[in-house]
Design a protein around this motif. Structure first.
Motif, PDB file in Angstrom:
ATOM      1  N   ALA A   1      25.091 -13.159 -17.425  1.00 27.29           N
ATOM      2  CA  ALA A   1      26.046 -12.175 -17.024  1.00 27.29           C
ATOM      3  C   ALA A   1      25.472 -10.827 -17.431  1.00 27.29           C
ATOM      4  CB  ALA A   1      27.000 -12.729 -17.679  1.00 27.29           C
ATOM      5  N   LEU A   2      24.898 -10.614 -18.734  1.00 26.45           N
ATOM      6  CA  LEU A   2      24.485  -9.394 -19.097  1.00 26.45           C
ATOM      7  C   LEU A   2      23.540  -8.655 -18.235  1.00 26.45           C
ATOM      8  CD1 LEU A   2      25.465  -7.829 -21.628  1.00 26.45           C
ATOM      9  CD2 LEU A   2      23.333  -8.789 -22.774  1.00 26.45           C
TER      10      LEU A   2
ATOM     11  N   ALA B   1      25.011  -7.420 -14.837  1.00 19.01           N
ATOM     12  CA  ALA B   1      25.898  -6.553 -15.221  1.00 19.01           C
ATOM     13  C   ALA B   1      25.164  -5.103 -15.187  1.00 19.01           C
ATOM     14  CB  ALA B   1      26.828  -6.593 -16.436  1.00 19.01           C
TER      15      ALA B   1
ATOM     16  N   THR C   1      27.871  -5.550  -4.380  1.00 28.33           N
ATOM     17  CA  THR C   1      28.485  -7.082  -5.279  1.00 28.33           C
ATOM     18  C   THR C   1      27.498  -8.040  -5.271  1.00 28.33           C
ATOM     19  OG1 THR C   1      30.020  -7.330  -3.563  1.00 28.33           O
ATOM     20  CG2 THR C   1      30.689  -6.210  -5.479  1.00 28.33           C
TER      21      THR C   1
ATOM     22  N   ARG D   1      26.495 -10.498  -8.472  1.00 27.69           N
ATOM     23  CA  ARG D   1      27.065 -10.170  -9.815  1.00 27.69           C
ATOM     24  C   ARG D   1      27.892 -10.928 -10.340  1.00 27.69           C
ATOM     25  NH1 ARG D   1      28.453  -3.924 -10.457  1.00 27.69           N
ATOM     26  NH2 ARG D   1      25.902  -3.928 -10.712  1.00 27.69           N
TER      27      ARG D   1
ATOM     28  N   ILE E   1      30.838 -11.343 -12.780  1.00 24.74           N
ATOM     29  CA  ILE E   1      31.827 -10.689 -13.481  1.00 24.74           C
ATOM     30  C   ILE E   1      32.529 -11.601 -14.458  1.00 24.74           C
ATOM     31  CG2 ILE E   1      33.988  -9.285 -13.078  1.00 24.74           C
ATOM     32  CD1 ILE E   1      31.577  -7.853 -12.131  1.00 24.74           C
ATOM     33  N   LEU E   2      32.162 -11.410 -15.740  1.00 26.43           N
ATOM     34  CA  LEU E   2      32.566 -12.166 -16.755  1.00 26.43           C
ATOM     35  C   LEU E   2      34.607 -11.923 -16.776  1.00 26.43           C
ATOM     36  CD1 LEU E   2      30.342 -12.030 -19.633  1.00 26.43           C
ATOM     37  CD2 LEU E   2      30.746 -13.700 -18.099  1.00 26.43           C
ATOM     38  N   LYS E   3      35.037 -12.835 -16.816  1.00 23.65           N
ATOM     39  CA  LYS E   3      36.549 -12.735 -17.106  1.00 23.65           C
ATOM     40  C   LYS E   3      36.735 -12.215 -18.756  1.00 23.65           C
ATOM     41  CE  LYS E   3      38.191 -14.342 -13.201  1.00 23.65           C
ATOM     42  NZ  LYS E   3      36.900 -14.383 -12.493  1.00 23.65           N
ATOM     43  N   GLY E   4      37.723 -11.182 -18.980  1.00 21.55           N
ATOM     44  CA  GLY E   4      38.233 -11.078 -20.244  1.00 21.55           C
ATOM     45  C   GLY E   4      37.176 -10.261 -21.212  1.00 21.55           C
TER      46      GLY E   4
END
Ligand SMILES: Nc1ncnc2c1ncn2[C@@H]1O[C@H](COP(=O)(O)OP(=O)(O)OP(=O)(O)O)[C@@H](O)[C@H]1O
Ligand SMILES: Nc1ncnc2c1ncn2[C@@H]1O[C@H](COP(=O)(O)OP(=O)(O)OP(=O)(O)O)[C@@H](O)[C@H]1O
Ligand code: SF4
Ligand code: SF4
Ligand SMILES: [Mg+2]
Ligand SMILES: [Mg+2]
Lengths: 363, 327
Positions: free
Chosen positions: B252-253, B256, B264, B267, B269-272
């Motif tokens: 994820a990192l 990002a 997009t 990618r 996208i982590l939640k929260g």
């Protein structure tokens, strides 16, 4: 979100609305020969030309102190009284520089929304999030009471903040940095703007939160067709989100082109230098090529081409003559007296930065 | 290769009181181990609050650890400010993010580079100390006429060079760099990165290089450790980690990182938001945000272990190395 131009309540009654320029100018927002001066010998923004089309995403990049923020703050008259501006700020061909303070306040936050570089300065720390949202909805959309509250809830939901009714009663300090940035976006959207000016909207955020916010802006643009002016020192962020990029140096635009063209075949030596100085995540690891020297202070901007003291292909003419933006290729304009000279920096351009594919999924 | 620095199971907790006045424990660093060889660079990446700076301070003994051992050049590092610590400190230096904050505004920068020599009583006399400081000015690419300038009379890049010169004047074997270029512009950052690489070649200094910028870390590091909530979740060579991440958080990192023209696609996208270290989630600390989490992740914490290609990973879904490769 629907928006009918001409009926937006944010637009003040303007007797000049049938001015011919209002119809002939295809740009939504245009800065023409725009100059910003502080008390002092030299202006900090000089003869700037820039335009953004309806629905377009324009990125503005450049090193710290080159005037990215000051340009837009001054264009919307948000700097103090001792700042003077010259030239024109045209919204659909009409000069908003001539509007009264009251009318301009309705354009700001109405047709042109802003997100500032420093989020803590833009949200009121002692006001509930809900009050801040309903105030904007009242001022720019004439909504009140239950209608404003419903719209505020819808906006919070739109920017991905769950548990709206409770969130509306909270204060900014009860939100994380990423959430405050979302609230800023919700506030900016409240007036159903035609264009959002976002100054470093994700710089203070963590990588994964930055990705969330950039994605949110991208989605909203897809839904509403809102134009975007994205200011950032990070070419990665701008290239990720924008159709076109303008490079600023010492208070002027030195190059503007479609994102792909600017990143793959930059024409201005400064743009080439910026790209050569960037490390990448992909491709071979090569030694970085820094641009020698540093950005001049506004009071020390050299005459002629401001980049001349750092430019590897400068000639004596560059020290006297101010280069204007000229067509360098289709839809690509650069302000350099020696356009077409061989690439100035060994590392540039950096197609590797573009070739990058999303990271592989582990087997 | 000789191990210069060895860190085992390092931890640091802070007692904190929450909004309701409840006493809690914040685990800023919670069992970190790594080692670093002479002349090499270990990068540490991760989001704000994951414990990067705390790890740096613990490593230098600037902060007492709650648990764990640090060995530097064969001797233990503790936070006792005794003779032993001062002798070690000569050999390990730190460079911070903000060069202006690190420098004394009232003192010419040349004197500040000489100061460590004066404090430690090194070199024969003031003249020799000045010579040594000037040599460092030269090594970091500062003109000698800047010696008498004050910090505010220098550019950002020049200031960071002064800080580097001061850190290097004692010939340290280890330089801990905590976001050394985050405050610098692209072109100045490139100058400082190149300079650090040159100095490493010349003096054989080892770097512990902390940054949240993966592109910069890839440029400088031989090995990278990814931290999440006080622990290392993946560690290995930068190209392996960034091109084929094994841990879902690394993945994820990496995804990002804003990349021109990518749009997009691909990618994650982590939640929260990253969780609060006071409320460390049960099981795998990443499970509330992990797009790949399975039932087991909620209760069982994955250990950091060697995986197939030799890197380290802490995730239930990552295949173990074959038994023979573990040794
Ligand atoms: N209120 C002010 N008074 C005097 N000078 C100012 C003021 N605001 C900005 N400046 C100067 O104007 C120049 C342009 O500043 P600006 O903030 O637009 O830079 P920027 O490109 O946005 O940089 P950054 O990337 O650091 O945000 C700088 O040299 C700055 O020091
Ligand atoms: N003196 C302290 N008292 C209480 N908590 C602390 C203290 N110092 C650090 N922390 C907490 O420890 C955690 C780790 O902090 P640290 O500064 O090491 O993070 P970091 O990874 O360096 O973050 P950043 O990228 O923001 O610099 C954070 O949650 C921080 O709030
Ligand atoms: S005008 Fe001259 S100094 Fe300026 S960028 Fe072009 S070649 Fe360089
Ligand atoms: S252990 Fe489970 S929750 Fe943790 S990273 Fe792996 S899959 Fe995700
Ligand atoms: Mg700015
Ligand atoms: Mg830190």
């Amino acid at each position: 979100m629907s928006r009918l131009s001409g009926q937006t309540p944010g637009w003040p009654q303007d007797p000049a609305s049938d001015h011919p320029a209002a119809k002939s100018d295809p740009a939504l927002l245009r800065l023409h020969d725009f100059t910003v001066s502080l008390p002092g010998p030299v202006p900090i923004v000089r003869g700037l030309e820039l335009s953004v089309g309806r629905g377009e995403a324009l990125g503005i990049v450049g090193e710290s102190g080159c005037g990215k923020s000051v340009t837009w703050l001054a264009a919307l008259r948000l700097l103090g009284r001792n700042v003077t501006t010259g030239g024109e700020v045209l919204l659909e061909g009409r000069d908003i520089g001539r509007l009264s303070e009251r009318d301009l306040a309705r354009v700001r936050g109405g047709r042109i929304a802003l997100i500032f570089q420093d989020p803590s300065s833009a949200l009121n720390p002692v006001q509930r999030i809900g009050t801040q949202l309903t105030d904007v909805l009242c001022q720019h959309r004439g909504l009140g009471g239950e209608a404003a509250r419903r719209e505020a809830l819808r906006l919070l939901d739109r920017v991905g903040i769950a548990d709206g009714p409770r969130r509306l009663r909270q204060y900014p300090h009860e939100f994380s940095g990423g959430m405050n940035q979302r609230v800023m976006i919700a506030l900016a959207l409240a007036g159903e703007p035609d264009v959002l000016v976002a100054d470093e909207p994700t710089t203070a955020l963590d990588a994964t939160i930055q990705a969330q916010v950039l994605d949110l802006i991208r989605d909203i643009r897809r839904e509403t067709g809102m134009a975007l002016i994205l200011i950032s020192h990070d070419i990665g962020v701008v290239g990720d989100l924008c159709d076109r990029i303008a490079v600023m140096y010492a208070g002027r635009i030195v190059e503007t082109a479609a994102t792909r063209d600017l990143l793959t075949r930059p024409r201005h030596p400064y743009t080439q230098g910026l790209l050569a100085a960037l490390p990448t995540l992909d491709g071979p690891r090569r030694r970085l090529t820094p641009i020698p020297g540093t950005v001049p202070a506004p009071a020390a901007i050299p005459p002629g081409c401001a980049f001349a003291p750092r430019c590897p292909i400068a000639i004596s003419r560059c020290e006297r003559e101010l280069p204007e933006l000229t067509l360098a290729a289709q839809d690509q304009r650069a302000a350099c007296l020696r356009l077409g000279e061989p690439v100035a920096f060994p590392g540039a351009p950096v197609p590797a930065a573009l070739a990058s594919e999303p990271a592989g999924v582990p087997a | 290769m000789t191990v210069l620095l060895d860190v085992r199971d390092l931890a640091r907790a802070y007692p904190v009181s929450t909004a309701g006045g409840v006493r809690r424990t914040l685990h800023a660093v919670d069992g970190v181990s790594f080692s670093l060889e002479r002349g090499r660079t270990l990068g540490i990446v991760g989001e704000s609050g994951c414990g990067k700076s705390t790890t740096a301070k613990l490593t230098l003994g600037l902060l007492p650890a709650t648990r764990g051992q640090i060995t530097f050049e064969g001797s233990p590092v503790t936070a006792e400010r005794d003779r032993h610590w001062r002798a070690l400190r000569r050999r390990m230096q730190i460079v911070h993010q903000d060069p202006l904050a690190a420098l004394d505004r009232r003192l010419p920068v040349g004197q500040q580079v000489m100061e460590p020599l004066v404090i430690h009583g090194l070199e024969a006399n003031a003249g020799a100390q000045r010579q040594k400081a000037l040599a460092l000015f030269d090594a970091v690419g500062l003109r000698p006429d800047l010696f008498e300038r004050f910090p505010h009379e220098l550019s950002g890049g020049q200031r960071q060079r002064v800080v580097l010169a001061r850190a290097l004047v004692l010939d340290p074997a280890l330089l801990v760099c905590d976001e050394p270029i985050s405050a610098l512009d692209v072109s100045v950052a490139a100058q400082v990165i190149n300079l650090m690489q040159d100095l490493q070649m010349r003096f054989g200094t080892a770097y512990l290089f902390i940054s949240h910028d993966l592109k910069v870390v890839r440029q400088v590091a031989d090995e990278v450790a990814v931290m999440y909530l006080g622990r290392i979740v993946e560690q290995g060579p930068p190209d392996a980690l960034f091109h084929a991440p094994a841990h879902p958080y690394t993945e994820a990192l990496v995804s990002a990182v804003p990349t021109p023209l990518r749009g997009t696609q691909g990618r994650i996208i982590l939640k929260g938001d990253p969780p609060n270290p006071v409320d460390r989630p049960s099981g795998c600390a990443f499970h509330p945000r992990c797009p790949r989490a399975v039932a087991r992740c909620r209760d069982e914490a994955p250990a950091l272990k060697r995986v197939a290609d030799g890197r380290l990973g802490a995730c239930h879904l990552v295949a173990d190395a074959p038994a023979a490769a573990v040794a």
